[in-house]
Write a protein that holds these residues in place. Structure first.
Motif, PDB file in Angstrom:
ATOM      1  N   PRO A  83      -2.786   0.843   6.992  1.00 47.93           N
ATOM      2  CA  PRO A  83      -2.827   0.660   5.406  1.00 47.93           C
ATOM      3  C   PRO A  83      -3.541   0.169   3.955  1.00 47.93           C
ATOM      4  O   PRO A  83      -3.940   0.613   3.380  1.00 47.93           O
ATOM      5  N   ARG A  84      -4.962  -0.517   4.847  1.00 45.75           N
ATOM      6  CA  ARG A  84      -5.806  -0.867   4.236  1.00 45.75           C
ATOM      7  C   ARG A  84      -6.854   0.324   3.821  1.00 45.75           C
ATOM      8  O   ARG A  84      -6.886   0.602   2.979  1.00 45.75           O
ATOM      9  N   TYR A  85      -6.551   1.573   4.455  1.00 49.07           N
ATOM     10  CA  TYR A  85      -7.323   2.738   4.321  1.00 49.07           C
ATOM     11  C   TYR A  85      -6.719   3.405   2.496  1.00 49.07           C
ATOM     12  O   TYR A  85      -7.415   3.609   1.751  1.00 49.07           O
ATOM     13  N   LEU A  86      -6.113   3.213   2.806  1.00 46.99           N
ATOM     14  CA  LEU A  86      -4.997   3.713   1.775  1.00 46.99           C
ATOM     15  C   LEU A  86      -4.576   2.813   0.532  1.00 46.99           C
ATOM     16  O   LEU A  86      -5.350   2.763  -0.466  1.00 46.99           O
ATOM     17  N   PHE A  87      -4.676   1.038   1.057  1.00 46.42           N
ATOM     18  CA  PHE A  87      -4.917   0.419   0.128  1.00 46.42           C
ATOM     19  C   PHE A  87      -6.505   0.909  -0.791  1.00 46.42           C
ATOM     20  O   PHE A  87      -6.275   0.470  -2.232  1.00 46.42           O
ATOM     21  N   VAL A  88      -7.817   0.995  -0.445  1.00 45.86           N
ATOM     22  CA  VAL A  88      -9.055   0.913  -0.625  1.00 45.86           C
ATOM     23  C   VAL A  88      -8.653   2.413  -1.283  1.00 45.86           C
ATOM     24  O   VAL A  88      -9.056   2.671  -2.583  1.00 45.86           O
ATOM     25  N   VAL A  89      -8.002   3.633  -0.821  1.00 46.30           N
ATOM     26  CA  VAL A  89      -8.037   5.103  -2.104  1.00 46.30           C
ATOM     27  C   VAL A  89      -7.454   4.696  -2.776  1.00 46.30           C
ATOM     28  O   VAL A  89      -7.560   5.282  -4.144  1.00 46.30           O
ATOM     29  N   HIS A  90      -6.206   3.935  -2.528  1.00 45.47           N
ATOM     30  CA  HIS A  90      -5.912   3.253  -4.403  1.00 45.47           C
ATOM     31  C   HIS A  90      -6.191   2.801  -5.185  1.00 45.47           C
ATOM     32  O   HIS A  90      -5.927   3.185  -6.221  1.00 45.47           O
ATOM     33  N   HIS A  91      -7.148   2.015  -5.002  1.00 46.80           N
ATOM     34  CA  HIS A  91      -7.193   0.780  -5.951  1.00 46.80           C
ATOM     35  C   HIS A  91      -8.407   1.280  -5.887  1.00 46.80           C
ATOM     36  O   HIS A  91      -9.694  -0.430  -6.530  1.00 46.80           O
TER      37      HIS A  91
END
Length: 161
Positions: A83-91
């Motif tokens: 989920p951290r990967y997606l968080f960084v991608v989106h933010h």
């Protein structure tokens, strides 16, 4: 030999099909998330999860050992599922340049803190400070999402299945 229960056999076939579909959905999700990886890593993820190539097949093409390729694929899959990967991608577009570069290097490209510091020309302390801030932001968003789920009346929550 015990009698065969037709319904049980049918149920087992349905469950096996559901497992295959879940595996296929997971593989498709990994391939979609690979869009933000470096081209070499993206090509490996696509070859394994989209094209169905084995590590042995790819090792013959690249000259790497199958064991090293399997280890790399496992690490990439774990990173993509995070989920951290997606968080960084989106933010990351909302962050300062330094934080965006550190988030990309550590969470998307999978570099260690030391390697990120060396490659980005930053001190290890600065890279640690940025990763700690990213982790704190992630935990804040996660806690807010959990609180929103708990605050919802039970009859309006989506089913987990």
């Amino acid at each position: 030999m015990p009698p065969v229960d037709k319904h049980h056999a049918l149920d087992a076939g349905i469950h096996a099909d559901l497992r295959r579909r879940r595996r296929r959905d997971h593989a498709d999700q990994l391939v979609q998330r690979a869009a933000w990886l470096a081209p070499k890593d993206r090509a490996l993820v696509e070859a394994v999860f989209r094209d169905g190539k084995t590590a042995t097949d790819l090792a013959r093409l690249t000259g790497e050992s199958p064991r090293a390729l399997r280890r790399r694929v496992r690490a990439l899959a774990a990173r993509l599922a995070s989920p951290r990967y997606l968080f960084v991608v989106h933010h990351r577009d909302l962050w300062t340049t330094g934080r965006r570069r550190v988030g990309t290097a550590c969470f998307i490209e999978g570099r260690s803190l030391r390697a990120a510091a060396r490659d980005l020309g930053m001190s290890l302390h600065t890279v640690r400070r940025h990763t700690a801030a990213i982790e704190a932001a992630f935990e804040t968003v996660l806690a807010a999402a959990r609180a929103a789920t708990i605050a919802q009346p039970a009859h309006t929550r989506r089913s987990a299945s």
